[in-house]
Enzyme design. Structure first.
Site, PDB file in Angstrom:
ATOM      1  CG  HIS A 447      15.353  71.983 125.214  1.00 53.61           C
ATOM      2  ND1 HIS A 447      15.447  73.289 124.809  1.00 53.61           N
ATOM      3  CD2 HIS A 447      14.214  71.888 125.943  1.00 53.61           C
ATOM      4  CE1 HIS A 447      14.417  73.973 125.280  1.00 53.61           C
ATOM      5  NE2 HIS A 447      13.660  73.137 125.969  1.00 53.61           N
ATOM      6  NE  ARG A 448      12.075  74.523 123.282  1.00 52.04           N
ATOM      7  CZ  ARG A 448      12.114  75.829 123.523  1.00 52.04           C
ATOM      8  NH1 ARG A 448      12.350  76.665 122.521  1.00 52.04           N
ATOM      9  NH2 ARG A 448      11.903  76.310 124.731  1.00 52.04           N
ATOM     10  CD  GLU A 474      11.452  69.367 125.545  1.00 52.89           C
ATOM     11  OE1 GLU A 474      10.564  69.975 126.168  1.00 52.89           O
ATOM     12  OE2 GLU A 474      11.998  69.828 124.517  1.00 52.89           O
ATOM     13  CG  ASP A 476       7.850  72.037 123.675  1.00 52.33           C
ATOM     14  OD1 ASP A 476       7.869  72.110 124.903  1.00 52.33           O
ATOM     15  OD2 ASP A 476       8.855  72.233 122.952  1.00 52.33           O
ATOM     16  CG  HIS A 489       8.607  76.239 123.463  1.00 54.19           C
ATOM     17  ND1 HIS A 489       8.525  77.604 123.699  1.00 54.19           N
ATOM     18  CD2 HIS A 489       8.881  75.668 124.663  1.00 54.19           C
ATOM     19  CE1 HIS A 489       8.744  77.839 124.976  1.00 54.19           C
ATOM     20  NE2 HIS A 489       8.968  76.691 125.591  1.00 54.19           N
ATOM     21  CD  GLU A 549       6.938  71.793 128.314  1.00 54.67           C
ATOM     22  OE1 GLU A 549       6.389  72.824 128.776  1.00 54.67           O
ATOM     23  OE2 GLU A 549       8.119  71.778 127.901  1.00 54.67           O
ATOM     24  CE  LYS A 551       4.850  74.985 125.936  1.00 53.98           C
ATOM     25  NZ  LYS A 551       5.902  75.474 126.848  1.00 53.98           N
ATOM     26  CG  ASP A 674      18.823  74.485 123.488  1.00 58.83           C
ATOM     27  OD1 ASP A 674      17.899  73.709 123.781  1.00 58.83           O
ATOM     28  OD2 ASP A 674      18.690  75.724 123.493  1.00 58.83           O
TER      29      ASP A 674
END
Length: 775
Positions: A447-448, A474, A476, A489, A549, A551, A674
């Site tokens: 995640h990120r 992942e 954003d 994000h 993702e 945004k 994370d």
């Protein structure tokens, strides 16, 4: 939906066909058509003989502006506070009827505004029930079963969606069947709302309403409906009973032969014998569907590309919307999905081999055909192939498992489903594993990057995620003031950089001048906000999938252009909280996998949890997107419901080890976390030296098992294991890693590695060794 609101034909009583879909599940289509041929028409009107500006005789304008214009009834409502309503009095005050009409939106103040068919309208124009449709019907509450109660206020017990928005000037056929407390609501023959909450008022008039819209109606008809609709339980979501197993996230079983308890699904090979006529094993398909209804999920295989619409009509008429369409022809899957957008698609692989290039091509074909499941013969599968599909949001069903040994083999490939002519073999195999058994590690999305170690959404964090073995990374994507795509994000730069301001108000140069690492740690001082192109190019040619993702609105086209320019179509999955982003992405390039992000509460009862799972599954299927819910939205029924139906979902965001471990035990396949490092040291899968060992009585064999440590490398290392057999076995004796032969016969010996992960004990079990003992 909040804030709801001449010359005539005589009412005629004629004998017509009701064309009722509501009870077709109980009998073949032809017999029901004949049975309802005598249902009496209460009223019908096509407005051709009504003068402009008038209403048919006896029709009542309750509120607002409604009149006939050029052979159509037009209701105009300028706002939600000024609705338009017309009531059609029904002299006999019946309430069991089929009410249908053609409906066309001409304009709407906004997509949340709506039109409706009202029914069982009481003498003072309320209370009543209604079937309401927003102009934006793709919203999860785009459709409603609504009640205007005695206090003249709205109560909305049931909501749903329709797979497409009601485009302006496009006509849809709308139908309501009311029978006692049961109501079914349809759009173009597809059942969209099914409820038993209409028991308060048993009869009443019908009518139309517009709220913030201008909408026209035509071909209005109300027929008597003297029959009972099926009990709601017969049309509800259900979970087929499966075999008990200790494997975490076990494969579901699809029977290629007769329905068998322990299987979740049954394969129905459909053959066309004439227009609108399809058979399974020589009998009408309607009979096969009725036989398994509410017990097993139908997998309908079609290989003849003809009259797919006729088959789709049968599925609608029998109210079989929870089904999978399977074919080796992508065009057949796509066409059926076009007729029933909530159907799920599966693509059958029928080539002799499945090499790396063929893997990529088949994955693209699956996405293009609006499918989400790869169905592949066991001989063509490997753990690496299954992992390839999993990391691209595709489930895998393997065909085979003809005996128990073959069933063990296919289980250890990591498949999500076993399609077999011998379900008993898989049922037996699944029952032979210890508690908390893993056959291979789940797909992990970083995640990120790894924000627990490095600053989120920076190249340093992404590189660390790759180094730690993440299967997906992942991120954003947003757009700058000057139209450039950057990674971040938040909608502002304030939290993660040393700057301030909205991303959309800053140029790329201004954002690149910021420090995206200093707030995390001095160690990362000087880290820049990456561009989307930089992120893509960093991982070009590397064995990892990027979970992107969206945004911001309106960036789908540019995002896809940059993915295509980087040559990364095969290594990207797009996700978003905005369903329009998903639909737009699919329209730009259907070869890319997609996921819908959302969060929701967990309903309090099993029945309501299943109903929610069904609705979300149909919503995801309508977009051909996985359902990437936050893990707080999950429940056992949801996880099982999705697994049985071939949905491979990702879930976010795991930051607590206990919650993470509980989710994996419950069967979560695609965790987004994370803390990728929590799973880095977990072995991927075990490899046994050989699958068969022959021993004479009194002889021994020592088994040394190795472990794969990384999906990206064909690299193994020795690992500590112990052997075991099922209780009561006397043919061999196990001591550590040694098998001693005691008496003639054949037995399965398993190798198991026990390890700690996420505060729990796990067992990684290898494919069994078939030991044959002779004199």
């Amino acid at each position: 939906m909040p804030n709801y609101r001449g010359k005539s034909k005589k009412f005629r009583a004629v004998l017509v066909s009701a064309s009722i879909f509501g009870s077709l599940w109980m009998a073949p289509v032809d017999s029901l058509t004949k049975a309802h041929a005598a249902d009496q028409t209460i009223t019908q009107e096509n407005f051709d003989q009504i003068s402009n500006g008038m209403l048919p005789a006896g029709w009542k304008l309750v509120q607002g502006d409604a009149k006939v214009v050029d052979g159509k009834l037009v209701l105009s409502s300028p706002s939600s506070s000024a609705p338009a309503r017309v009531v059609i009095p029904l002299g006999n005050q019946t309430g069991n009827y089929v009410f249908e009409a053609d409906m066309t939106f001409q304009s709407a103040v906004e997509d949340t505004r709506w039109a409706s068919l009202m029914y069982r309208v009481q003498p003072n124009s309320y209370p009543y029930y209604q079937f309401a449709m927003r102009r934006g019907t793709t919203a999860l509450n785009g459709l409603e079963f609504a009640i205007r109660n005695e206090s003249n206020q709205w109560v909305v017990p049931e909501t749903n969606f329709y797979p497409e928005n009601m485009a302006f000037n496009k006509t849809f056929h709308i139908k309501v069947i009311a029978s006692g407390n049961r109501v079914q609501q349809f759009i173009d023959g597809q059942l969209v709302v099914d409820t038993d909450q209409a028991g308060k008022w048993a009869n009443g008039d019908v009518g139309f309403q517009a709220n913030g819209t201008t909408v026209q109606f035509d071909n209005v008809q109300v027929n008597e409906y003297p029959n009972a609709l099926p009990p709601l339980a017969a049309t509800n979501a259900f979970l087929p009973k499966e075999v008990k197993t200790n494997i975490v996230n076990p494969p579901t079983i699809i029977s290629q032969s007769a329905a068998q308890e322990g299987s979740s699904s049954v394969l129905l090979q459909a053959k066309r014998i004439g227009e609108g006529q399809w058979t399974v094993d020589g009998a009408p398909i309607e009979k096969a569907l009725e036989k398994i209804k509410g017990k097993f999920i139908p997998i309908v295989q079609v290989e003849e590309h003809a009259d797919i619409e006729g088959l789709a009509n049968i599925m609608k008429e029998t109210q079989t919307l929870d089904f999978q369409i399977l074919s080796s022809n992508p065009a057949i899957v796509k066409e059926m999905r076009g007729f029933i957008k909530t159907a799920r698609g599966s693509l059958l692989y029928n080539k002799a081999s499945l090499n790396k290039n063929e893997l990529a091509a088949f994955a693209r074909d699956i996405h293009k055909s609006d499918a989400m499941v790869a169905v592949i013969p066991q001989k063509n599968l490997s753990p690496e192939a299954v992992h390839y599909f999993h990391s691209r949001a595709i489930s895998v069903w393997g065909i085979g498992a003809q005996d128990v040994q073959a069933a063990h083999s296919i289980i250890h490939l990591g498949v999500d489903g076993i399609m077999t002519e011998n379900p008993a073999a898989s049922i037996e195999a699944l029952g032979q594993y210890p508690v908390n058994t893993l056959v291979q590690r789940p797909v992990v999305a970083a995640h990120r990057g790894v924000p627990s170690i490095a600053p989120e959404n920076t190249m340093a964090s992404y590189r660390k995620a790759y180094e730690l073995g993440a299967d997906m990374i992942e991120t954003d994507v947003q757009m700058t003031k000057d139209g450039k795509l950057v990674i971040m994000h938040d909608y502002t730069v304030d939290r993660t950089t040393n700057g301030t301001g909205n991303i959309k108000d800053l140029t790329l140069e201004q954002i690149r001048g910021l420090d995206a690492g200093i707030k995390f740690s001095p160690e990362f001082q000087g880290e820049k906000v990456p561009t989307f192109a930089e992120y893509l190019n960093e991982f070009k040619g590397k064995d990892v999938v990027l979970l992107v993702e969206l945004k911001a609105n309106g960036i789908e086209k540019q995002v896809m252009q940059e993915i295509e320019q980087a040559g990364m179509i095969d290594n990207v999955v797009i996700q978003s909280f905005n369903s329009n982003h998903i639909r737009n992405t699919r329209s730009l390039n259907s070869e890319v996998g997609t996921g819908y992000l959302y969060s929701s509460g967990v309903p309090s009862t099993v029945e309501s949890r299943l109903k929610k799972a069904q609705q979300m599954m149909q919503y995801g299927a309508s977009m051909n997107a996985t359902l990437n819910a936050d893990y707080g939205s999950l429940n056992p029924e949801f996880i099982q419901y999705m697994r049985q139906r071939g949905f491979l979902n990702m879930h976010w965001t795991f930051r607590n080890e206990d919650h993470f471990g509980q989710a994996l035990e419950a069967g979560v396949v695609g965790p987004i976390t994370d803390y990728t490092q929590w799973l880095t040291d977990a072995p991927i899968r075990l490899e046994i030296p050989n699958k068969k060992v022959n021993l004479k009585v009194g002889k021994s064999a020592n088994i040394q098992v190795k472990s794969f440590v990384n999906y990206r490398e064909d690299k193994t290392e020795n690992i500590q294991t112990k052997l075991f057999v099922n209780s009561g076995e006397t043919k061999v004796k196990i001591q550590g890693n040694t098998i001693q032969a005691l008496e003639p016969g054949t037995v399965n010996v398993f190798a198991m590695h026990t390890f700690q992960m996420l505060g729990k004990e796990w067992h990684l079990v290898a494919e069994p060794i078939e030991v044959t003992v002779t004199e």
